[in-house]
Design a protein around this motif. Structure first.
Motif, PDB file in Angstrom:
ATOM      1  N   GLY A  24       0.815  -1.203   0.000  1.00  0.00           N
ATOM      2  CA  GLY A  24       0.000   0.000   0.000  1.00  0.00           C
ATOM      3  C   GLY A  24       0.849   1.254   0.000  1.00  0.00           C
ATOM      4  N   PHE A  25       0.168   2.364  -0.185  1.00  0.00           N
ATOM      5  CA  PHE A  25       0.833   3.663  -0.169  1.00  0.00           C
ATOM      6  C   PHE A  25      -0.147   4.685   0.372  1.00  0.00           C
ATOM      7  CE2 PHE A  25      -0.863   2.722  -4.375  1.00  0.00           C
ATOM      8  CZ  PHE A  25      -1.700   3.802  -4.597  1.00  0.00           C
ATOM      9  N   GLU A  26       0.302   5.915   0.451  1.00  0.00           N
ATOM     10  CA  GLU A  26      -0.517   6.950   1.071  1.00  0.00           C
ATOM     11  C   GLU A  26      -0.943   8.006   0.060  1.00  0.00           C
ATOM     12  OE1 GLU A  26       0.868  10.076   4.205  1.00  0.00           O
ATOM     13  OE2 GLU A  26       0.397   8.204   5.255  1.00  0.00           O
ATOM     14  N   ILE A  27      -2.211   8.406   0.161  1.00  0.00           N
ATOM     15  CA  ILE A  27      -2.695   9.599  -0.504  1.00  0.00           C
ATOM     16  C   ILE A  27      -3.241  10.493   0.616  1.00  0.00           C
ATOM     17  CG2 ILE A  27      -3.259   8.333  -2.615  1.00  0.00           C
ATOM     18  CD1 ILE A  27      -6.228   8.534  -1.880  1.00  0.00           C
ATOM     19  N   ALA A  36      -3.997   3.553   0.470  1.00  0.00           N
ATOM     20  CA  ALA A  36      -4.550   3.047  -0.791  1.00  0.00           C
ATOM     21  C   ALA A  36      -3.708   1.864  -1.245  1.00  0.00           C
ATOM     22  CB  ALA A  36      -4.533   4.151  -1.848  1.00  0.00           C
ATOM     23  N   LEU A  37      -4.295   1.044  -2.109  1.00  0.00           N
ATOM     24  CA  LEU A  37      -3.608  -0.120  -2.650  1.00  0.00           C
ATOM     25  C   LEU A  37      -3.416   0.067  -4.155  1.00  0.00           C
ATOM     26  CD1 LEU A  37      -5.635  -2.905  -0.823  1.00  0.00           C
ATOM     27  CD2 LEU A  37      -3.257  -2.229  -0.376  1.00  0.00           C
ATOM     28  N   PRO A  38      -2.395  -0.523  -4.723  1.00  0.00           N
ATOM     29  CA  PRO A  38      -2.199  -0.421  -6.181  1.00  0.00           C
ATOM     30  C   PRO A  38      -3.444  -0.907  -6.922  1.00  0.00           C
ATOM     31  CG  PRO A  38      -0.309  -1.464  -5.144  1.00  0.00           C
ATOM     32  CD  PRO A  38      -1.370  -1.344  -4.083  1.00  0.00           C
ATOM     33  N   ALA A  88     -13.765  10.192  -9.291  1.00  0.00           N
ATOM     34  CA  ALA A  88     -12.943   9.428  -8.349  1.00  0.00           C
ATOM     35  C   ALA A  88     -13.142   7.925  -8.483  1.00  0.00           C
ATOM     36  CB  ALA A  88     -13.244   9.865  -6.918  1.00  0.00           C
ATOM     37  N   CYS A  89     -14.296   7.506  -9.022  1.00  0.00           N
ATOM     38  CA  CYS A  89     -14.537   6.060  -9.143  1.00  0.00           C
ATOM     39  C   CYS A  89     -13.731   5.453 -10.292  1.00  0.00           C
ATOM     40  CB  CYS A  89     -16.024   5.765  -9.307  1.00  0.00           C
ATOM     41  SG  CYS A  89     -16.716   6.259 -10.905  1.00  0.00           S
ATOM     42  N   LEU A  90     -13.262   6.282 -11.221  1.00  0.00           N
ATOM     43  CA  LEU A  90     -12.509   5.771 -12.368  1.00  0.00           C
ATOM     44  C   LEU A  90     -11.020   6.041 -12.259  1.00  0.00           C
ATOM     45  CD1 LEU A  90     -14.802   6.851 -15.351  1.00  0.00           C
ATOM     46  CD2 LEU A  90     -14.728   4.652 -14.148  1.00  0.00           C
ATOM     47  N   LEU A  91     -10.645   6.885 -11.330  1.00  0.00           N
ATOM     48  CA  LEU A  91      -9.263   7.347 -11.261  1.00  0.00           C
ATOM     49  C   LEU A  91      -8.453   6.479 -10.299  1.00  0.00           C
ATOM     50  CD1 LEU A  91      -7.656   9.702 -12.476  1.00  0.00           C
ATOM     51  CD2 LEU A  91      -8.203  10.994 -10.400  1.00  0.00           C
ATOM     52  N   PRO A  92      -7.464   5.755 -10.808  1.00  0.00           N
ATOM     53  CA  PRO A  92      -6.638   4.958  -9.899  1.00  0.00           C
ATOM     54  C   PRO A  92      -5.837   5.860  -8.962  1.00  0.00           C
ATOM     55  CG  PRO A  92      -6.245   4.335 -12.199  1.00  0.00           C
ATOM     56  CD  PRO A  92      -7.071   5.589 -12.209  1.00  0.00           C
ATOM     57  N   ALA A  93      -5.781   5.471  -7.711  1.00  0.00           N
ATOM     58  CA  ALA A  93      -4.978   6.224  -6.743  1.00  0.00           C
ATOM     59  C   ALA A  93      -3.502   6.026  -7.059  1.00  0.00           C
ATOM     60  CB  ALA A  93      -5.297   5.744  -5.331  1.00  0.00           C
ATOM     61  N   ARG A  94      -2.746   7.100  -6.930  1.00  0.00           N
ATOM     62  CA  ARG A  94      -1.301   7.037  -7.119  1.00  0.00           C
ATOM     63  C   ARG A  94      -0.634   7.585  -5.867  1.00  0.00           C
ATOM     64  NH1 ARG A  94      -0.630  10.506 -12.302  1.00  0.00           N
ATOM     65  NH2 ARG A  94      -1.824  11.750 -10.864  1.00  0.00           N
ATOM     66  N   PRO A  95       0.534   7.052  -5.538  1.00  0.00           N
ATOM     67  CA  PRO A  95       1.200   7.519  -4.322  1.00  0.00           C
ATOM     68  C   PRO A  95       1.325   9.042  -4.318  1.00  0.00           C
ATOM     69  CG  PRO A  95       2.361   5.637  -5.243  1.00  0.00           C
ATOM     70  CD  PRO A  95       1.305   6.020  -6.241  1.00  0.00           C
ATOM     71  N   GLY A  96       0.940   9.635  -3.200  1.00  0.00           N
ATOM     72  CA  GLY A  96       1.084  11.075  -3.028  1.00  0.00           C
ATOM     73  C   GLY A  96      -0.054  11.907  -3.580  1.00  0.00           C
ATOM     74  N   ASP A  97      -1.059  11.293  -4.196  1.00  0.00           N
ATOM     75  CA  ASP A  97      -2.191  12.067  -4.696  1.00  0.00           C
ATOM     76  C   ASP A  97      -2.806  12.889  -3.556  1.00  0.00           C
ATOM     77  OD1 ASP A  97      -2.161  11.368  -7.362  1.00  0.00           O
ATOM     78  OD2 ASP A  97      -3.687   9.786  -7.155  1.00  0.00           O
ATOM     79  N   ALA A  98      -3.132  14.142  -3.874  1.00  0.00           N
ATOM     80  CA  ALA A  98      -3.791  15.016  -2.899  1.00  0.00           C
ATOM     81  C   ALA A  98      -5.226  15.242  -3.355  1.00  0.00           C
ATOM     82  CB  ALA A  98      -3.046  16.331  -2.777  1.00  0.00           C
ATOM     83  N   VAL A  99      -6.156  14.625  -2.663  1.00  0.00           N
ATOM     84  CA  VAL A  99      -7.580  14.741  -2.989  1.00  0.00           C
ATOM     85  C   VAL A  99      -8.183  15.766  -2.042  1.00  0.00           C
ATOM     86  CG1 VAL A  99      -9.759  13.483  -3.226  1.00  0.00           C
ATOM     87  CG2 VAL A  99      -7.573  12.292  -3.593  1.00  0.00           C
ATOM     88  N   THR A 100      -8.942  16.695  -2.617  1.00  0.00           N
ATOM     89  CA  THR A 100      -9.585  17.692  -1.762  1.00  0.00           C
ATOM     90  C   THR A 100     -11.067  17.753  -2.084  1.00  0.00           C
ATOM     91  OG1 THR A 100      -8.949  19.403  -3.344  1.00  0.00           O
ATOM     92  CG2 THR A 100      -7.549  19.144  -1.422  1.00  0.00           C
ATOM     93  N   THR A 101     -11.844  18.120  -1.087  1.00  0.00           N
ATOM     94  CA  THR A 101     -13.279  18.280  -1.273  1.00  0.00           C
ATOM     95  C   THR A 101     -13.535  19.289  -2.375  1.00  0.00           C
ATOM     96  OG1 THR A 101     -13.754  17.756   1.025  1.00  0.00           O
ATOM     97  CG2 THR A 101     -15.405  19.049  -0.144  1.00  0.00           C
ATOM     98  N   GLN A 102     -14.452  18.938  -3.270  1.00  0.00           N
ATOM     99  CA  GLN A 102     -14.807  19.841  -4.356  1.00  0.00           C
ATOM    100  C   GLN A 102     -16.143  20.488  -4.034  1.00  0.00           C
ATOM    101  OE1 GLN A 102     -14.042  18.698  -8.416  1.00  0.00           O
ATOM    102  NE2 GLN A 102     -16.110  19.271  -8.989  1.00  0.00           N
ATOM    103  N   GLU A 103     -16.142  21.797  -4.027  1.00  0.00           N
ATOM    104  CA  GLU A 103     -17.380  22.514  -3.745  1.00  0.00           C
ATOM    105  C   GLU A 103     -17.925  23.109  -5.037  1.00  0.00           C
ATOM    106  OE1 GLU A 103     -17.050  25.110  -0.441  1.00  0.00           O
ATOM    107  OE2 GLU A 103     -15.973  23.617   0.729  1.00  0.00           O
TER     108      GLU A 103
END
Ligand code: FES
Length: 112
Positions: A24-27, A36-38, A88-103
């Motif tokens: 695993g890795f971190e976002i 998150a997992l690969p 977000a349902c289609l986007l694979p997580a990558r190490p270090g991704d910064a996800v923020t709430t979208q308003e």
């Protein structure tokens, strides 16, 4: 007639698909670390971390997260690494991704 129990490889992702999950890795989500997992989508990683909404609607500011999970409804829009409006349902997580709430639309307010 009773069915014989099938013997064979374990019915796990590794047994069924030959998957070999990596480590695993971190976002981050709004600055908070999320594991998150690969191959895991950002939506799946957020769900696994008990985050169920990461967007608000344009009109009433109601919370939204994943709904269909297959890229059809656009409920899961998120801002990832500063880019708004990503599913977000289609986007694979990558190490270090910064996800923020979208308003709202995730875009800056229009200039007067
Ligand atoms: S959850 Fe429907 S498009 Fe992502």
């Amino acid at each position: 007639m009773r069915r014989a129990r099938r013997r064979g490889p374990a019915r796990t992702p590794a047994g069924l698909a030959g998957a070999e999950p990596g480590s695993g890795f971190e976002i981050t989500f709004d600055g908070r670390p999320v594991r998150a997992l690969p191959g895991q989508s950002i939506a799946a990683a957020l769900w696994a971390a008990s985050v169920l909404s990461w967007r608000t609607t344009r009109v009433n500011g109601r919370p939204r997260g994943a709904f269909c999970g297959i890229g059809s409804c656009f409920d899961c829009l998120a801002t990832v690494n500063g880019e708004p409006g990503l599913r977000a349902c289609l986007l694979p997580a990558r190490p270090g991704d910064a996800v923020t709430t979208q308003e709202g639309t995730g875009h800056a307010a229009p200039r007067p």
